[in-house]
Design a protein around this motif. Structure first.
Motif, PDB file in Angstrom:
ATOM      1  N   GLY A  27       0.801  -1.221   0.000  1.00 23.01           N
ATOM      2  CA  GLY A  27       0.000   0.000   0.000  1.00 23.01           C
ATOM      3  C   GLY A  27       0.831   1.267   0.000  1.00 23.01           C
ATOM      4  N   CYS A  28       2.118   1.148   0.294  1.00 15.76           N
ATOM      5  CA  CYS A  28       3.040   2.294   0.310  1.00 15.76           C
ATOM      6  C   CYS A  28       3.966   2.300  -0.907  1.00 15.76           C
ATOM      7  CB  CYS A  28       3.909   2.237   1.578  1.00 15.76           C
ATOM      8  SG  CYS A  28       3.018   2.320   3.134  1.00 15.76           S
ATOM      9  N   ALA A  29       3.789   1.356  -1.830  1.00 18.61           N
ATOM     10  CA  ALA A  29       4.759   1.135  -2.908  1.00 18.61           C
ATOM     11  C   ALA A  29       4.272   1.649  -4.257  1.00 18.61           C
ATOM     12  CB  ALA A  29       5.064  -0.349  -3.010  1.00 18.61           C
ATOM     13  N   ARG A  30       5.267   2.012  -5.092  1.00 19.49           N
ATOM     14  CA  ARG A  30       4.967   2.375  -6.477  1.00 19.49           C
ATOM     15  C   ARG A  30       6.182   2.090  -7.352  1.00 19.49           C
ATOM     16  NH1 ARG A  30       5.995   8.318  -7.979  1.00 19.49           N
ATOM     17  NH2 ARG A  30       7.497   8.992  -6.420  1.00 19.49           N
ATOM     18  N   ASN A  31       5.945   1.886  -8.622  1.00 16.58           N
ATOM     19  CA  ASN A  31       7.009   1.615  -9.589  1.00 16.58           C
ATOM     20  C   ASN A  31       7.737   2.893  -9.976  1.00 16.58           C
ATOM     21  OD1 ASN A  31       7.211  -1.217 -10.431  1.00 16.58           O
ATOM     22  ND2 ASN A  31       5.048  -0.985 -10.955  1.00 16.58           N
ATOM     23  N   HIS A  32       9.040   2.751 -10.229  1.00 14.98           N
ATOM     24  CA  HIS A  32       9.859   3.856 -10.731  1.00 14.98           C
ATOM     25  C   HIS A  32      10.717   3.366 -11.889  1.00 14.98           C
ATOM     26  CE1 HIS A  32       9.432   6.951  -7.569  1.00 14.98           C
ATOM     27  NE2 HIS A  32       9.302   5.943  -6.737  1.00 14.98           N
ATOM     28  N   ARG A  33      11.057   4.289 -12.749  1.00 10.45           N
ATOM     29  CA  ARG A  33      12.010   4.046 -13.830  1.00 10.45           C
ATOM     30  C   ARG A  33      12.980   5.219 -13.806  1.00 10.45           C
ATOM     31  NH1 ARG A  33      12.172   2.791 -19.925  1.00 10.45           N
ATOM     32  NH2 ARG A  33      13.667   4.379 -20.552  1.00 10.45           N
ATOM     33  N   PHE A  34      14.283   4.914 -13.768  1.00  9.30           N
ATOM     34  CA  PHE A  34      15.319   5.937 -13.767  1.00  9.30           C
ATOM     35  C   PHE A  34      16.228   5.690 -14.958  1.00  9.30           C
ATOM     36  CE2 PHE A  34      14.150   5.236  -9.324  1.00  9.30           C
ATOM     37  CZ  PHE A  34      13.843   6.524  -8.917  1.00  9.30           C
ATOM     38  N   ALA A  96      22.309   9.180  -4.842  1.00  6.03           N
ATOM     39  CA  ALA A  96      22.163   7.884  -5.506  1.00  6.03           C
ATOM     40  C   ALA A  96      21.770   8.175  -6.950  1.00  6.03           C
ATOM     41  CB  ALA A  96      21.128   7.012  -4.817  1.00  6.03           C
ATOM     42  N   ARG A  97      22.556   7.618  -7.883  1.00  3.65           N
ATOM     43  CA  ARG A  97      22.398   7.925  -9.306  1.00  3.65           C
ATOM     44  C   ARG A  97      22.345   6.630 -10.102  1.00  3.65           C
ATOM     45  NH1 ARG A  97      26.407   7.936 -12.715  1.00  3.65           N
ATOM     46  NH2 ARG A  97      27.949   8.037 -11.032  1.00  3.65           N
ATOM     47  N   ALA A  98      21.373   6.533 -10.994  1.00  5.36           N
ATOM     48  CA  ALA A  98      21.297   5.373 -11.886  1.00  5.36           C
ATOM     49  C   ALA A  98      22.457   5.451 -12.876  1.00  5.36           C
ATOM     50  CB  ALA A  98      19.962   5.358 -12.624  1.00  5.36           C
ATOM     51  N   VAL A  99      23.196   4.366 -13.037  1.00  7.49           N
ATOM     52  CA  VAL A  99      24.296   4.361 -14.012  1.00  7.49           C
ATOM     53  C   VAL A  99      23.874   3.690 -15.307  1.00  7.49           C
ATOM     54  CG1 VAL A  99      26.137   4.514 -12.301  1.00  7.49           C
ATOM     55  CG2 VAL A  99      25.343   2.275 -13.008  1.00  7.49           C
ATOM     56  N   GLU A 100      22.721   3.069 -15.294  1.00 10.79           N
ATOM     57  CA  GLU A 100      22.082   2.505 -16.476  1.00 10.79           C
ATOM     58  C   GLU A 100      20.583   2.514 -16.201  1.00 10.79           C
ATOM     59  OE1 GLU A 100      24.127  -1.291 -16.254  1.00 10.79           O
ATOM     60  OE2 GLU A 100      22.287  -2.272 -15.588  1.00 10.79           O
ATOM     61  N   LEU A 101      19.807   2.198 -17.207  1.00  8.57           N
ATOM     62  CA  LEU A 101      18.359   2.141 -16.997  1.00  8.57           C
ATOM     63  C   LEU A 101      18.089   1.285 -15.765  1.00  8.57           C
ATOM     64  CD1 LEU A 101      15.386   2.559 -17.841  1.00  8.57           C
ATOM     65  CD2 LEU A 101      15.619   0.487 -19.215  1.00  8.57           C
TER      66      LEU A 101
END
Length: 152
Positions: A27-34, A96-101
């Protein structure tokens, strides 16, 4: 298409997590794309979420003025990013940084803290899972420091 609760249960952090408590967390979660180069969070910002990495890699960095960022941890699939949501004043201490998709599930920190406060069994289950991760990361950073300072 999978429900977010099913995705949570597949993540190693939630392995063998009680079903009733999985529903509360979902109930506290959601999808992300970086995308590569996109920040999950920046030092000093409010720690409103933590992330379960489903796919991709995330660099956790320290930034000192006038210097290039220092990556001290590289995290990938099946790992957790972010623990500052656990301790007031709930501010990120690193970038915190995405280094790839990277695909991740974000867990809303205020939502989860409220549910943990209301259900201490849930809170205890979360702490049992977070503390070993924190100790492991502290040990990894200690070894990195020893390696840096051991070369004279």
């Amino acid at each position: 298409m999978k429900e977010i609760e099913d995705i949570l249960r597949e993540h190693p952090f939630f392995a063998d997590f009680p079903a009733e408590q999985s529903q509360l967390v979902a109930g506290c979660a959601r999808n992300h794309r970086f995308d590569a180069g996109q920040y999950l969070f920046r030092e000093g910002e409010a720690a409103n979420e933590f992330f379960l990495i489903r796919h991709g890699r995330v660099a956790v960095e320290i930034v000192a003025p006038g210097h290039a960022p220092i990556v001290f941890s590289m995290l990938g699939e099946g790992e957790i990013v972010g623990a500052s949501w656990l301790v007031p004043p709930y501010r990120w201490n690193f970038d915190a940084r995405a280094v790839e998709l990277t695909r991740a599930i974000g867990i809303d920190a205020a939502c989860l803290r409220g549910k943990c406060e209301a259900d201490h069994h849930l809170g205890y289950e979360m702490m049992k899972r977070f503390v070993p991760i924190l100790v492991k990361r502290l040990n990894e950073i200690t070894l990195q420091i020893l390696d840096v300072y051991g070369k004279r």
